[in-house]
Enzyme design. Structure first.
Site, PDB file in Angstrom:
ATOM      1  N   GLY A  17       0.792  -1.232   0.000  1.00  0.00           N
ATOM      2  CA  GLY A  17       0.000   0.000   0.000  1.00  0.00           C
ATOM      3  C   GLY A  17       0.821   1.278   0.000  1.00  0.00           C
ATOM      4  O   GLY A  17       0.308   2.345   0.366  1.00  0.00           O
ATOM      5  N   MET A  97      -3.393  -7.152  -7.683  1.00  0.00           N
ATOM      6  CA  MET A  97      -2.788  -8.134  -8.579  1.00  0.00           C
ATOM      7  C   MET A  97      -3.828  -9.031  -9.246  1.00  0.00           C
ATOM      8  O   MET A  97      -3.679 -10.256  -9.298  1.00  0.00           O
ATOM      9  CB  MET A  97      -1.748  -8.954  -7.798  1.00  0.00           C
ATOM     10  N   HIS A 116       1.625   0.942 -13.144  1.00  0.00           N
ATOM     11  CA  HIS A 116       2.377  -0.244 -13.550  1.00  0.00           C
ATOM     12  C   HIS A 116       3.868   0.067 -13.466  1.00  0.00           C
ATOM     13  O   HIS A 116       4.309   1.123 -13.931  1.00  0.00           O
ATOM     14  CB  HIS A 116       1.993  -0.631 -14.983  1.00  0.00           C
TER      15      HIS A 116
HETATM   16  C1  GAR Z   1       3.823  -1.228  -7.266  1.00  0.00           C
HETATM   17  O1  GAR Z   1       5.168  -1.189  -7.652  1.00  0.00           O
HETATM   18  C2  GAR Z   1       2.916  -1.318  -8.472  1.00  0.00           C
HETATM   19  O2  GAR Z   1       3.418  -0.632  -9.581  1.00  0.00           O
HETATM   20  C3  GAR Z   1       2.904  -2.797  -8.719  1.00  0.00           C
HETATM   21  O3  GAR Z   1       2.822  -3.366  -7.429  1.00  0.00           O
HETATM   22  C4  GAR Z   1       3.500  -2.505  -6.512  1.00  0.00           C
HETATM   23  C5  GAR Z   1       2.575  -2.257  -5.344  1.00  0.00           C
HETATM   24  O4  GAR Z   1       3.242  -1.580  -4.314  1.00  0.00           O
HETATM   25  N1  GAR Z   1       1.776  -3.168  -9.529  1.00  0.00           N
HETATM   26  C6  GAR Z   1       1.833  -4.150 -10.432  1.00  0.00           C
HETATM   27  O5  GAR Z   1       2.825  -4.825 -10.627  1.00  0.00           O
HETATM   28  C7  GAR Z   1       0.551  -4.349 -11.203  1.00  0.00           C
HETATM   29  N2  GAR Z   1       0.781  -5.124 -12.384  1.00  0.00           N
HETATM   30  P1  GAR Z   1       2.420  -0.900  -3.138  1.00  0.00           P
HETATM   31  O6  GAR Z   1       1.451  -1.942  -2.589  1.00  0.00           O
HETATM   32  O7  GAR Z   1       3.475  -0.543  -2.131  1.00  0.00           O
HETATM   33  O8  GAR Z   1       1.707   0.297  -3.682  1.00  0.00           O
END
Ligand code: GAR
Length: 208
Positions: A17, A97, A116
Site C-alpha cells: 500500500g 494483482m 504499472h
Molecule cells: C507497485 O510497484 C505497483 O506498480 C505494482 O505493485 C507494486 C505495489 O506496491 N503493480 C503491479 O505490478 C501491477 N501489475 P504498493 O502496494 O506498495 O503500492
C-alpha cells in the site's frame, strides 16, 4: 471550510500500500484535491488495510475466490457494491494483482486507473521491473494509465523514467521505480481531479 466537491477515490490493493499512502499523503498535505473514501484488499491482513485504518479510511478485505488472477463473478459484484456504497467516482488500482473485468469497468467507464512498474507497452504483467532487468533494458520506469479489458493496455496518462544501473538487483530497481511511482500517482490524479485529461482515441492529453 472548503465547499468544493472532492473527487471520491476507492483504492484496490493486494500488498504494502505504499502507493495508496503516497496518494493519502498528497491529500493530507493539500496538494491533491480528492478523498480516499474506501480501500479494498483481496489479501487478508495486507498492509494496505492497516495503512487505511491508520488514516481513518473505511477498509475491507473481500475474498475474490475462486479466481486466482481476476476479479469476476460474485466477488466482482461484492467489490462493486462496496465501491458504490461509498460513492466512489474513480477506482484506483494500487498494486491490485488481479485482472479487472467488464463488469466493474462498465460501472466506472474511463474511471478505473492503474499504476504499472514499467514503461508500457514494454513489460506488461507481473514483476515488470525484473522483466526489464532480465531483458537488458537500460531505461524503465512507471506508467499511470486508464484500465481497459486488456492486461496493462489502457490509454496512458503519464510515465516517469528510471535508468537501470549495472549493479541493480530486482529489489533495488523496484525500490527506485517506487520512488517515481509515489510522485506519478498523485500527479496523475491531480490532473484527473482538475478535469485536465482529454481523451482523443488512445491519446490522453493533459495540456502539458
Ligand atoms: C507497485 O510497484 C505497483 O506498480 C505494482 O505493485 C507494486 C505495489 O506496491 N503493480 C503491479 O505490478 C501491477 N501489475 P504498493 O502496494 O506498495 O503500492
Amino acid at each position: 471550510m472548503d465547499s468544493r466537491k472532492k473527487l471520491r477515490l476507492g483504492v484496490l490493493g493486494s500488498g504494502a500500500g505504499s502507493n495508496m499512502q503516497s496518494i493519502q499523503d498528497a491529500i493530507e498535505d493539500g496538494t491533491l484535491d480528492a478523498e480516499i473514501v474506501c480501500v479494498i484488499s483481496d489479501v487478508s491482513g495486507a498492509k494496505i488495510l492497516d495503512r487505511a485504518a491508520a488514516a481513518g479510511v473505511d477498509a475491507a478485505y473481500i475474498d475474490a475466490a475462486p479466481y486466482k488472477t481476476k476479479l469476476d463473478g460474485e466477488a466482482e459484484r461484492k467489490y462493486i457494491e462496496y465501491l458504490e456504497e461509498h460513492g466512489v467516482e474513480v477506482v484506483v488500482l494500487a498494486g491490485f494483482m488481479r485482472i479487472i473485468k467488464e463488469g466493474l469497468l462498465s460501472r466506472f467507464p474511463n474511471r478505473v486507473v492503474n499504476i504499472h512498474p514499467a514503461l508500457l507497452p514494454s513489460f506488461p504483467g507481473r514483476d515488470a521491473w525484473k522483466q526489464a532487468l532480465d531483458y537488458g533494458a537500460k531505461i524503465t520506469g512507471c506508467t499511470v494509465h486508464f484500465v481497459d479489458t486488456g492486461t496493462d493496455t489502457g490509454p496512458i496518462i503519464l510515465q516517469k523514467s528510471v535508468p537501470i544501473r549495472d549493479d541493480d538487483t530486482p529489489e533495488v530497481l523496484h525500490a527506485r521505480i517506487q520512488l517515481q511511482e509515489h510522485d506519478a500517482y498523485p500527479e496523475a490524479l491531480r490532473l484527473l481531479a482538475a478535469g485536465r485529461l482529454k481523451m482523443e482515441g488512445r491519446r490522453v492529453k493533459s495540456g502539458i
